[in-house]
Design a protein around this motif. Structure first.
Motif, PDB file in Angstrom:
ATOM      1  N   SER A 150     -17.516 -31.833   1.666  1.00 16.61           N
ATOM      2  CA  SER A 150     -16.405 -31.484   0.780  1.00 16.61           C
ATOM      3  C   SER A 150     -16.616 -30.078   0.222  1.00 16.61           C
ATOM      4  N   TRP A 151     -15.522 -29.480  -0.274  1.00 20.89           N
ATOM      5  CA  TRP A 151     -15.633 -28.164  -0.891  1.00 20.89           C
ATOM      6  C   TRP A 151     -16.527 -28.220  -2.120  1.00 20.89           C
ATOM      7  N   GLU A 152     -16.509 -29.312  -2.871  1.00 22.84           N
ATOM      8  CA  GLU A 152     -17.368 -29.428  -4.045  1.00 22.84           C
ATOM      9  C   GLU A 152     -18.839 -29.292  -3.645  1.00 22.84           C
ATOM     10  N   THR A 153     -19.219 -29.916  -2.526  1.00 17.33           N
ATOM     11  CA  THR A 153     -20.599 -29.807  -2.056  1.00 17.33           C
ATOM     12  C   THR A 153     -20.885 -28.402  -1.545  1.00 17.33           C
ATOM     13  N   LEU A 154     -19.944 -27.865  -0.769  1.00 12.07           N
ATOM     14  CA  LEU A 154     -20.126 -26.510  -0.260  1.00 12.07           C
ATOM     15  C   LEU A 154     -20.231 -25.496  -1.397  1.00 12.07           C
ATOM     16  N   ARG A 155     -19.455 -25.712  -2.452  1.00 12.13           N
ATOM     17  CA  ARG A 155     -19.420 -24.756  -3.566  1.00 12.13           C
ATOM     18  C   ARG A 155     -20.784 -24.661  -4.253  1.00 12.13           C
ATOM     19  N   THR A 156     -21.498 -25.787  -4.376  1.00 11.36           N
ATOM     20  CA  THR A 156     -22.815 -25.750  -5.021  1.00 11.36           C
ATOM     21  C   THR A 156     -23.776 -24.854  -4.250  1.00 11.36           C
ATOM     22  N   GLU A 157     -23.732 -24.944  -2.922  1.00  9.86           N
ATOM     23  CA  GLU A 157     -24.638 -24.115  -2.124  1.00  9.86           C
ATOM     24  C   GLU A 157     -24.123 -22.676  -2.026  1.00  9.86           C
ATOM     25  N   PHE A 158     -22.821 -22.513  -1.984  1.00 14.02           N
ATOM     26  CA  PHE A 158     -22.225 -21.175  -2.003  1.00 14.02           C
ATOM     27  C   PHE A 158     -22.639 -20.434  -3.268  1.00 14.02           C
ATOM     28  N   ASP A 159     -22.563 -21.116  -4.413  1.00 14.32           N
ATOM     29  CA  ASP A 159     -22.936 -20.487  -5.682  1.00 14.32           C
ATOM     30  C   ASP A 159     -24.423 -20.169  -5.723  1.00 14.32           C
ATOM     31  N   ALA A 160     -25.266 -21.119  -5.272  1.00 16.06           N
ATOM     32  CA  ALA A 160     -26.710 -20.889  -5.279  1.00 16.06           C
ATOM     33  C   ALA A 160     -27.070 -19.719  -4.372  1.00 16.06           C
ATOM     34  N   PHE A 161     -26.388 -19.629  -3.245  1.00 16.73           N
ATOM     35  CA  PHE A 161     -26.618 -18.537  -2.292  1.00 16.73           C
ATOM     36  C   PHE A 161     -26.409 -17.182  -2.962  1.00 16.73           C
ATOM     37  N   PHE A 162     -25.272 -17.016  -3.631  1.00 14.47           N
ATOM     38  CA  PHE A 162     -24.946 -15.706  -4.208  1.00 14.47           C
ATOM     39  C   PHE A 162     -25.627 -15.467  -5.550  1.00 14.47           C
ATOM     40  N   GLU A 163     -25.929 -16.520  -6.301  1.00 13.33           N
ATOM     41  CA  GLU A 163     -26.632 -16.324  -7.572  1.00 13.33           C
ATOM     42  C   GLU A 163     -28.031 -15.792  -7.339  1.00 13.33           C
ATOM     43  N   GLY A 164     -28.648 -16.160  -6.212  1.00 13.79           N
ATOM     44  CA  GLY A 164     -29.990 -15.665  -5.925  1.00 13.79           C
ATOM     45  C   GLY A 164     -30.018 -14.299  -5.293  1.00 13.79           C
ATOM     46  N   ALA A 165     -28.869 -13.809  -4.821  1.00 16.93           N
ATOM     47  CA  ALA A 165     -28.832 -12.564  -4.059  1.00 16.93           C
ATOM     48  C   ALA A 165     -28.746 -11.341  -4.960  1.00 16.93           C
TER      49      ALA A 165
END
Length: 262
Positions: A150-165
């Motif tokens: 789901s987008w909700e699941t994808l969003r958690t990893e999308f956010d973690a990806f960019f927050e660490g970058a």
């Protein structure tokens, strides 16, 4: 707390300093009588002020003490507080780094596998730390198991990806069409809002999800044996030959892909 107290003076130190501003050069006994600082403490207080260059001692018998100009005293106190705050910031940053490390899932002895389900707390933390190591570029191919999430699941990893970058990172995202179909209409705005340079391309199919960081580290998703919409964990690869091959494979896929926002 008084303003001088906020700048680092104790109650007795402030009393002694303010008294010397009024009396001018004075002996320790005079300062004690005029300020109310106990006679048994006044020498320690005056010597403390002297070591901080807020009071000068005259070579007289008995010794007389003189307060430095208030403007100079405030600047010295401010410099002390600034140095203390820098030390505190360094300490808290070290504590934060330790906390991040403690929150990461514990890898096996060879440190090559992170176990964690899609969107799980431990994998979000691991991804955040993985991205923090990037200094130049990240190339990420996003296919299974994201295609059925789901987008909700994808969003958690999308956010973690960019927050660490880092803000100056160059990011290349390669999405399979099924992943693209699950993204919301505002995905373009989400990508555009990131400070990093982000390029997105699409392919009809990707057999596996993986990324390459700075051409030196790669990670590959391990499919979950019982769920096509989940993963078992992530393999982290540092072997130069393997990373180079994954980087070559990504560039080949990227060359065949279609830009999403052009």
């Amino acid at each position: 707390m008084t303003e001088l107290g906020e700048l680092g003076l104790s109650n007795y130190e402030e009393k002694a300093y303010r008294t010397l501003l009024v009396t001018g050069a004075a002996t320790a006994a005079t300062v004690s009588d005029a300020s109310g600082v106990p006679n048994g403490r006044v020498y320690d207080v005056l010597n403390g002020l002297r070591s901080r260059r807020l009071v000068r001692a005259q070579s007289t018998q008995p010794t007389r003490y003189v307060a430095v100009d208030p403007a100079a005293a405030v600047e010295r106190l401010l410099a002390e507080r600034a140095a203390e705050l820098r030390e505190e910031w360094t300490r808290y940053r070290d504590v934060a780094d330790a906390v991040r490390s403690n929150l990461l899932p514990t890898p096996p002895a060879d440190g090559s596998v992170w176990l964690g389900r899609l969107g799980g707390d431990n994998m979000r933390t691991a991804m955040h730390e993985h991205m923090r190591a990037a200094t130049g570029s990240v190339s990420a191919a996003v296919g299974p198991p994201y295609e059925r999430a789901s987008w909700e699941t994808l969003r958690t990893e999308f956010d973690a990806f960019f927050e660490g970058a880092r803000d100056d990172l160059d990011v290349s995202l390669l999405l399979s069409d099924p992943v693209l179909d699950s993204l919301p209409d505002e995905f373009r705005e989400l990508v555009a809002s990131k400070p990093q340079t982000v390029r997105v391309r699409c392919l009809p199919h990707l057999p596996v999800s993986f990324d390459v960081v700075d051409g030196t580290v790669a990670s590959v998703d391990i499919p979950h044996p019982q769920s096509a919409a989940d993963r078992l964990g992530v393999v982290v690869v540092t072997d130069a030959a393997v990373v180079d091959e994954l980087d070559r494979q990504f560039r080949a896929l990227w060359g065949d892909a279609v830009p999403l926002f052009e």
